[in-house]
Motif scaffolding. Structure first.
Motif, PDB file in Angstrom:
ATOM      1  N   VAL A   7     -29.250 -30.953 -24.932  1.00 62.06           N
ATOM      2  CA  VAL A   7     -28.054 -31.749 -24.672  1.00 62.06           C
ATOM      3  C   VAL A   7     -27.280 -31.871 -25.982  1.00 62.06           C
ATOM      4  CG1 VAL A   7     -27.176 -34.004 -23.959  1.00 62.06           C
ATOM      5  CG2 VAL A   7     -29.199 -33.037 -22.843  1.00 62.06           C
ATOM      6  N   VAL A   8     -25.979 -31.609 -25.921  1.00 62.12           N
ATOM      7  CA  VAL A   8     -25.119 -31.760 -27.099  1.00 62.12           C
ATOM      8  C   VAL A   8     -24.049 -32.792 -26.767  1.00 62.12           C
ATOM      9  CG1 VAL A   8     -23.575 -30.619 -28.726  1.00 62.12           C
ATOM     10  CG2 VAL A   8     -25.519 -29.361 -27.766  1.00 62.12           C
ATOM     11  N   HIS A   9     -24.019 -33.867 -27.548  1.00 60.02           N
ATOM     12  CA  HIS A   9     -23.012 -34.916 -27.383  1.00 60.02           C
ATOM     13  C   HIS A   9     -21.889 -34.629 -28.375  1.00 60.02           C
ATOM     14  CE1 HIS A   9     -26.335 -37.248 -25.560  1.00 60.02           C
ATOM     15  NE2 HIS A   9     -27.040 -36.807 -26.580  1.00 60.02           N
ATOM     16  N   VAL A  10     -20.691 -34.401 -27.893  1.00 61.63           N
ATOM     17  CA  VAL A  10     -19.534 -34.181 -28.763  1.00 61.63           C
ATOM     18  C   VAL A  10     -18.640 -35.403 -28.611  1.00 61.63           C
ATOM     19  CG1 VAL A  10     -17.582 -32.692 -29.309  1.00 61.63           C
ATOM     20  CG2 VAL A  10     -19.704 -31.690 -28.423  1.00 61.63           C
ATOM     21  N   THR A  11     -18.398 -36.083 -29.737  1.00 63.26           N
ATOM     22  CA  THR A  11     -17.656 -37.343 -29.676  1.00 63.26           C
ATOM     23  C   THR A  11     -16.729 -37.495 -30.877  1.00 63.26           C
ATOM     24  OG1 THR A  11     -17.877 -39.756 -29.579  1.00 63.26           O
ATOM     25  CG2 THR A  11     -19.558 -38.576 -30.804  1.00 63.26           C
ATOM     26  N   ASN A  12     -15.689 -38.274 -30.671  1.00 64.81           N
ATOM     27  CA  ASN A  12     -14.779 -38.541 -31.784  1.00 64.81           C
ATOM     28  C   ASN A  12     -15.187 -39.793 -32.561  1.00 64.81           C
ATOM     29  OD1 ASN A  12     -14.108 -40.173 -29.629  1.00 64.81           O
ATOM     30  ND2 ASN A  12     -11.941 -40.216 -30.133  1.00 64.81           N
ATOM     31  N   LYS A  29     -29.065 -40.846 -26.853  1.00 65.48           N
ATOM     32  CA  LYS A  29     -29.797 -39.902 -27.717  1.00 65.48           C
ATOM     33  C   LYS A  29     -31.246 -40.343 -27.887  1.00 65.48           C
ATOM     34  CE  LYS A  29     -29.437 -37.787 -32.344  1.00 65.48           C
ATOM     35  NZ  LYS A  29     -30.746 -37.269 -32.274  1.00 65.48           N
ATOM     36  N   ASP A  30     -31.464 -41.624 -28.171  1.00 62.73           N
ATOM     37  CA  ASP A  30     -32.824 -42.146 -28.363  1.00 62.73           C
ATOM     38  C   ASP A  30     -33.659 -42.009 -27.087  1.00 62.73           C
ATOM     39  OD1 ASP A  30     -32.117 -42.765 -30.949  1.00 62.73           O
ATOM     40  OD2 ASP A  30     -31.803 -44.903 -30.548  1.00 62.73           O
ATOM     41  N   LYS A  31     -33.066 -42.305 -25.934  1.00 63.66           N
ATOM     42  CA  LYS A  31     -33.810 -42.216 -24.670  1.00 63.66           C
ATOM     43  C   LYS A  31     -34.147 -40.768 -24.320  1.00 63.66           C
ATOM     44  CE  LYS A  31     -32.476 -46.583 -22.820  1.00 63.66           C
ATOM     45  NZ  LYS A  31     -32.514 -47.396 -21.649  1.00 63.66           N
ATOM     46  N   LEU A  32     -33.252 -39.842 -24.627  1.00 66.68           N
ATOM     47  CA  LEU A  32     -33.548 -38.439 -24.384  1.00 66.68           C
ATOM     48  C   LEU A  32     -34.670 -37.948 -25.296  1.00 66.68           C
ATOM     49  CD1 LEU A  32     -29.965 -36.976 -23.902  1.00 66.68           C
ATOM     50  CD2 LEU A  32     -31.734 -37.216 -22.158  1.00 66.68           C
ATOM     51  N   GLU A  33     -34.691 -38.435 -26.539  1.00 59.61           N
ATOM     52  CA  GLU A  33     -35.768 -38.060 -27.457  1.00 59.61           C
ATOM     53  C   GLU A  33     -37.111 -38.578 -26.970  1.00 59.61           C
ATOM     54  OE1 GLU A  33     -34.401 -39.452 -31.256  1.00 59.61           O
ATOM     55  OE2 GLU A  33     -33.170 -37.663 -31.576  1.00 59.61           O
ATOM     56  N   VAL A  34     -37.130 -39.781 -26.393  1.00 58.43           N
ATOM     57  CA  VAL A  34     -38.364 -40.324 -25.828  1.00 58.43           C
ATOM     58  C   VAL A  34     -38.875 -39.421 -24.703  1.00 58.43           C
ATOM     59  CG1 VAL A  34     -39.310 -42.257 -24.475  1.00 58.43           C
ATOM     60  CG2 VAL A  34     -37.919 -42.710 -26.500  1.00 58.43           C
ATOM     61  N   GLU A  35     -37.948 -38.840 -23.941  1.00 64.52           N
ATOM     62  CA  GLU A  35     -38.304 -37.932 -22.843  1.00 64.52           C
ATOM     63  C   GLU A  35     -38.558 -36.500 -23.332  1.00 64.52           C
ATOM     64  OE1 GLU A  35     -38.774 -38.779 -19.643  1.00 64.52           O
ATOM     65  OE2 GLU A  35     -38.357 -40.874 -20.146  1.00 64.52           O
ATOM     66  N   ASN A  36     -38.586 -36.309 -24.660  1.00 64.91           N
ATOM     67  CA  ASN A  36     -38.805 -34.992 -25.282  1.00 64.91           C
ATOM     68  C   ASN A  36     -37.736 -33.975 -24.906  1.00 64.91           C
ATOM     69  OD1 ASN A  36     -41.099 -35.714 -26.759  1.00 64.91           O
ATOM     70  ND2 ASN A  36     -42.389 -35.441 -24.959  1.00 64.91           N
ATOM     71  N   ILE A  37     -36.516 -34.445 -24.782  1.00 60.29           N
ATOM     72  CA  ILE A  37     -35.380 -33.559 -24.536  1.00 60.29           C
ATOM     73  C   ILE A  37     -34.613 -33.421 -25.845  1.00 60.29           C
ATOM     74  CG2 ILE A  37     -33.206 -33.267 -23.284  1.00 60.29           C
ATOM     75  CD1 ILE A  37     -34.494 -34.870 -21.000  1.00 60.29           C
ATOM     76  N   LYS A  38     -34.472 -32.181 -26.281  1.00 60.49           N
ATOM     77  CA  LYS A  38     -33.755 -31.937 -27.533  1.00 60.49           C
ATOM     78  C   LYS A  38     -32.287 -32.267 -27.334  1.00 60.49           C
ATOM     79  CE  LYS A  38     -36.867 -28.259 -28.757  1.00 60.49           C
ATOM     80  NZ  LYS A  38     -37.083 -26.832 -28.767  1.00 60.49           N
ATOM     81  N   ASN A  39     -31.726 -33.018 -28.270  1.00 62.54           N
ATOM     82  CA  ASN A  39     -30.306 -33.344 -28.177  1.00 62.54           C
ATOM     83  C   ASN A  39     -29.726 -33.552 -29.558  1.00 62.54           C
ATOM     84  OD1 ASN A  39     -29.900 -36.648 -28.265  1.00 62.54           O
ATOM     85  ND2 ASN A  39     -31.938 -36.035 -27.641  1.00 62.54           N
ATOM     86  N   TYR A  40     -28.457 -33.235 -29.664  1.00 60.46           N
ATOM     87  CA  TYR A  40     -27.735 -33.283 -30.934  1.00 60.46           C
ATOM     88  C   TYR A  40     -26.425 -34.018 -30.733  1.00 60.46           C
ATOM     89  CZ  TYR A  40     -30.962 -29.464 -31.985  1.00 60.46           C
ATOM     90  OH  TYR A  40     -32.089 -28.715 -32.168  1.00 60.46           O
ATOM     91  N   VAL A  41     -25.943 -34.621 -31.816  1.00 63.26           N
ATOM     92  CA  VAL A  41     -24.643 -35.292 -31.787  1.00 63.26           C
ATOM     93  C   VAL A  41     -23.709 -34.569 -32.747  1.00 63.26           C
ATOM     94  CG1 VAL A  41     -23.376 -37.426 -32.263  1.00 63.26           C
ATOM     95  CG2 VAL A  41     -25.664 -37.537 -31.249  1.00 63.26           C
ATOM     96  N   ILE A  42     -22.565 -34.161 -32.235  1.00 58.37           N
ATOM     97  CA  ILE A  42     -21.499 -33.600 -33.070  1.00 58.37           C
ATOM     98  C   ILE A  42     -20.383 -34.631 -33.049  1.00 58.37           C
ATOM     99  CG2 ILE A  42     -19.879 -31.717 -33.410  1.00 58.37           C
ATOM    100  CD1 ILE A  42     -21.719 -29.951 -31.716  1.00 58.37           C
ATOM    101  N   ALA A  43     -20.114 -35.218 -34.204  1.00 60.18           N
ATOM    102  CA  ALA A  43     -19.125 -36.296 -34.272  1.00 60.18           C
ATOM    103  C   ALA A  43     -17.990 -35.924 -35.216  1.00 60.18           C
ATOM    104  CB  ALA A  43     -19.795 -37.574 -34.752  1.00 60.18           C
TER     105      ALA A  43
END
Length: 89
Positions: A7-12, A29-43
């Motif tokens: 999952v990639v979160h793109v935000t301003n 992001k924290d909840k996805l990490e608990v579920e072992n789902i890789k996710n990144y934030v592009i801000a």
């Protein structure tokens, strides 16, 4: 059979800017990490927003803002493409 995904979160707006959007994305992001789902934030970089807001000429401020937004979109596109290559099996 479970398929892995990223999952990639793109935000301003993201930290250090505090607010509802930043908090929501951080919580997600924290909840996805608990579920072992890789996710990144592009801000959108905070320093960019801070920089162009100091320009006294509004027209020039808008031109620089559009340039920064364009650079952010291009950078996000390349980063997402890099992540696709990185996580490809």
């Amino acid at each position: 059979m479970k398929k892995d995904f990223v999952v990639v979160h793109v935000t301003n707006y993201y930290f250090p800017t505090l607010g509802g959007l930043s908090t929501y994305i951080k919580t997600l992001k924290d909840k996805l990490e608990v579920e072992n789902i890789k996710n990144y934030v592009i801000a959108f970089p905070f320093k960019w927003r801070e920089g162009y807001e100091k320009i006294p000429i509004k027209f020039l401020q808008k031109i620089i803002h559009l340039l920064f937004v364009f650079m952010f979109i291009v950078n996000s596109f390349f980063y997402i493409h890099f992540l696709k290559l990185k996580h490809k099996k």
